[in-house]
Design a protein around this motif. Structure first.
Motif, PDB file in Angstrom:
ATOM      1  N   ASP A 150     -15.957  -6.672  -2.113  1.00 19.77           N
ATOM      2  CA  ASP A 150     -15.836  -7.793  -1.181  1.00 19.77           C
ATOM      3  C   ASP A 150     -14.285  -8.427  -1.466  1.00 19.77           C
ATOM      4  N   HIS A 151     -14.179  -8.648  -2.800  1.00 20.12           N
ATOM      5  CA  HIS A 151     -12.770  -9.175  -3.182  1.00 20.12           C
ATOM      6  C   HIS A 151     -11.650  -8.305  -2.604  1.00 20.12           C
ATOM      7  N   GLY A 152     -11.774  -7.265  -2.778  1.00 16.94           N
ATOM      8  CA  GLY A 152     -10.687  -5.980  -2.160  1.00 16.94           C
ATOM      9  C   GLY A 152     -10.551  -6.163  -0.818  1.00 16.94           C
ATOM     10  N   VAL A 153     -11.576  -6.133  -0.048  1.00 17.12           N
ATOM     11  CA  VAL A 153     -11.446  -6.340   1.443  1.00 17.12           C
ATOM     12  C   VAL A 153     -10.869  -7.894   1.720  1.00 17.12           C
ATOM     13  N   ALA A 154     -11.277  -8.977   1.019  1.00 20.01           N
ATOM     14  CA  ALA A 154     -10.637 -10.309   1.339  1.00 20.01           C
ATOM     15  C   ALA A 154      -9.110 -10.234   0.952  1.00 20.01           C
ATOM     16  N   ILE A 155      -8.733  -9.476  -0.237  1.00 24.24           N
ATOM     17  CA  ILE A 155      -7.154  -9.404  -0.265  1.00 24.24           C
ATOM     18  C   ILE A 155      -6.397  -8.585   0.816  1.00 24.24           C
ATOM     19  N   LEU A 156      -7.207  -7.503   1.312  1.00 26.78           N
ATOM     20  CA  LEU A 156      -6.629  -6.869   2.327  1.00 26.78           C
ATOM     21  C   LEU A 156      -6.555  -7.465   3.630  1.00 26.78           C
ATOM     22  N   ASP A 157      -7.573  -8.403   3.962  1.00 26.51           N
ATOM     23  CA  ASP A 157      -7.543  -9.202   5.149  1.00 26.51           C
ATOM     24  C   ASP A 157      -6.350 -10.247   5.117  1.00 26.51           C
ATOM     25  N   LEU A 158      -6.451 -10.841   3.633  1.00 25.01           N
ATOM     26  CA  LEU A 158      -5.251 -11.725   3.536  1.00 25.01           C
ATOM     27  C   LEU A 158      -3.941 -11.332   3.939  1.00 25.01           C
ATOM     28  N   GLU A 159      -3.579 -10.068   3.642  1.00 26.76           N
ATOM     29  CA  GLU A 159      -2.309  -9.400   3.809  1.00 26.76           C
ATOM     30  C   GLU A 159      -2.195  -9.171   5.061  1.00 26.76           C
ATOM     31  N   LYS A 160      -3.285  -8.892   5.734  1.00 29.10           N
ATOM     32  CA  LYS A 160      -3.065  -8.378   7.370  1.00 29.10           C
ATOM     33  C   LYS A 160      -2.760  -9.416   8.010  1.00 29.10           C
TER      34      LYS A 160
END
Length: 324
Positions: free
Chosen positions: A42-52
């Protein structure tokens, strides 16, 4: 820049265990603090969404470049698996031997930053891009090119030893943090233009490598640089605190007043001393000294008085002459 106090050159037999303890804590922390896999994802996906959201998710294009061109991907995998563990210790040893005045602060900076990174692994376990679901579009280049190196599909761990590493310790990226430390050392302590160029190029290269191999996000790299900045700011206070603790635990002899030292030097310089005794007059004339030297020494210490007999004779002769 901080310099070590005079007379306090670091000793290898104290430095080596200290570095080993800190690295042992770092490695043990990565193993013990594995966290929940789902929360790490979940943390990894959240970081990726923030970058997007901010359109800075450059990991996809770099990962595609590395997987499509083995001439780029294979050297990048070797760099990721080796340089982190080779160049950093080599520069520490070089600082210890060639730049001892700057070694303590640079060593302290690296250690504090590493421990801060361990706190980050504990509080925010993060799944790297390569371990996300394939639908996110990432390819693990180290697994793709594993037949060319000693690693398997478990990050940079040697083949068969993947269980000895925590693969969810992606935030912050200490690969980038340690590379930044190496770059500062090369830039600040190097003497040639090529060393300074390497100091700039190496952190940038490692940043591209960790993203292209799908081991870290861009924000992981940013966090790694921030951790090193915090460690740099804390290094000087940590050294001052260590000096205070050392001063309390190890008593030192009181300083000799300058007047006492000068007086002792004058006394010692003004007379001859016997072996093992300073400022003591000789008890007898040295054996074997010439006779004239002995007479001269006696005459220097006892002033000569005019002979009374001669003075009386001269006065008597003068009186007799006057009577005539």
């Amino acid at each position: 820049m901080y310099t070590a106090p005079l007379g306090k050159r670091p000793r290898w037999w104290t430095e080596l265990p200290l570095i080993a303890v800190v690295y042992g804590l770092y490695s043990a922390g990565r193993l013990l603090v594995r966290g929940d896999v789902q929360s790490a994802v979940d943390h990894g996906v959240a970081i990726l969404d923030l970058e997007k959201t901010f359109r800075i998710n450059i990991e996809h294009s770099l990962n595609r470049l590395f997987t499509d061109h083995s001439a780029i991907g294979i050297p990048a995998d070797f760099a990721y698996a080796a340089l982190h563990y080779l160049l950093t210790p080599a520069l520490l040893v070089w600082l210890f031997r060639r730049r001892p005045d700057h070694y303590r602060r640079m060593r302290t900076w690296l250690m504090i930053s590493t421990l801060i990174g361990l706190i980050g692994f504990t509080l925010l376990p993060t799944c790297p891009p390569r371990l996300l679901d394939p639908s996110f579009g990432f390819v693990d280049t180290m697994r793709q090119y594993s037949e060319y190196g000693w690693w398997g599909g478990d990050a940079s761990a040697p083949r068969g030893l993947g269980g000895l590493t925590n693969q969810y310790a992606a935030m912050p990226s200490l690969h980038v943090g340690w590379a930044l430390w190496c770059g500062v050392v090369l830039w600040a302590q190097g003497r040639t233009i090529w060393t300074k160029i390497a100091g700039v190029a190496y952190p940038l290269l490692i940043t591209l490598v960790v993203m292209g191999t799908a081991n870290h996000y861009l924000l992981d790299a940013v966090a790694g640089a921030a951790v090193m900045g915090a460690g740099f700011l804390l290094a000087r206070p940590a050294l001052r605190l260590a000096e205070r603790i050392r001063a309390r635990l190890v008593p030192t002899a009181p300083p000799v007043p300058a007047e006492t030292a000068v007086a002792a030097a004058n006394v010692s310089a003004g007379c001859e001393t016997s072996a093992g005794t300073a400022g003591t007059a000789p008890s007898r004339v040295r054996p074997g000294a010439p006779e004239r030297l002995r007479e001269a020494d006696a005459s220097d210490q006892i002033p000569r008085q005019p002979a009374r007999g001669r003075a009386g004779d001269s006065r008597t002769d003068g009186a007799a002459t006057a009577a005539r």
